[in-house]
Design an enzyme around this catalytic site. Structure first.
Site, PDB file in Angstrom:
ATOM      1  N   CYS A  44       8.311  29.307  58.004  1.00 27.26           N
ATOM      2  CA  CYS A  44       7.286  29.932  58.836  1.00 27.26           C
ATOM      3  C   CYS A  44       6.173  28.949  59.194  1.00 27.26           C
ATOM      4  CB  CYS A  44       6.702  31.148  58.120  1.00 27.26           C
ATOM      5  SG  CYS A  44       7.889  32.475  57.842  1.00 27.26           S
ATOM      6  N   ASP A 138       3.831  46.705  80.732  1.00 23.21           N
ATOM      7  CA  ASP A 138       3.907  48.165  80.632  1.00 23.21           C
ATOM      8  C   ASP A 138       3.923  48.645  79.186  1.00 23.21           C
ATOM      9  OD1 ASP A 138       6.406  47.312  79.867  1.00 23.21           O
ATOM     10  OD2 ASP A 138       7.513  48.415  81.399  1.00 23.21           O
TER      11      ASP A 138
END
Length: 217
Positions: A44, A138
């Site tokens: 990570c 959206d």
């Protein structure tokens, strides 16, 4: 896990850049929300640096980047120093703190039985918190990719998918395997040949009646 086409759940959270409400923060932009099982994990660390190095690429596509790890903000700030030192790229986007695991559960990355605190949990306990969500203006989820802890994410592929999503949101097209910007796309199956002649007057190549390759302008 939340399916493609559903509205990405809204939430409020503390981040390394202050408190945000997700939908408000996203505004009219596209978004990439990518998650991490724990701070100070090796794979990570490389991923957050790689994402920071691609900031200009995401910006020119009107994409906002948001990371999430289950640890608190103070831990994120400390980890950010390591990320910059190891990768050469300082984190330039918010990192969400999720110490009560609320957002991880909200997005289906952890089960309800996971408890309500990140304390005492190992990266292996949170192994499923390694997901990329691409979210449209959206607020709908357009892509979900889940990765194992041992495999670093390919952010060039994320950019490629965003290019495809943005193209096909604007035009009645789909993109073939391994497509890259500038290559031929496929006229959507919902478009009749008569309609295609109006939309794509340049014509198309059709190796099969149901496959219509067209140059993208």
């Amino acid at each position: 896990m939340l399916p493609i086409g559903t509205v990405a759940p809204d939430f409020e959270a503390d981040t390394t850049e202050g408190r945000i409400r997700f939908h408000e923060w996203l505004g009219n932009s596209w978004g990439v929300l990518f998650s991490h099982p724990k701070d100070y994990t090796p794979v990570c660390t490389t991923e957050l640096g790689a994402m920071a190095g691609l900031a200009s690429e995401f910006a020119k596509r009107n994409v906002k980047v948001l990371a999430i790890s289950v640890d608190p903000v103070d831990s994120h700030h400390g980890w950010s120093k390591d990320i910059a030192e190891v990768t050469g790229h300082a984190v330039n986007y918010p990192m969400i703190a999720d110490p009560e695991l609320k957002i991880s559960k909200l997005y289906g990355m952890l089960p309800a039985s996971a408890g309500d605190t990140s304390q005492g949990r190992t990266a292996a306990d949170n192994a499923t918190v390694r997901t990329v969500f691409v979210i449209g203006p959206d607020k709908q989820i357009k892509l979900v990719l889940a990765y194992p802890m041992t495999t670093g994410r390919n952010f060039d592929e994320i950019l490629r998918v965003i290019d495809s999503l943005q193209l096909t949101a604007q035009k009645k097209l789909a993109t073939p395997a391994n497509w890259k910007p500038g290559e031929k796309a496929i006229i959507a199956g919902s478009v009749t040949n008569d309609a295609a002649k109006e939309l794509f007057p340049q014509g198309w190549d059709s190796p099969k009646p149901y496959i219509r390759y067209v140059e993208v302008k």
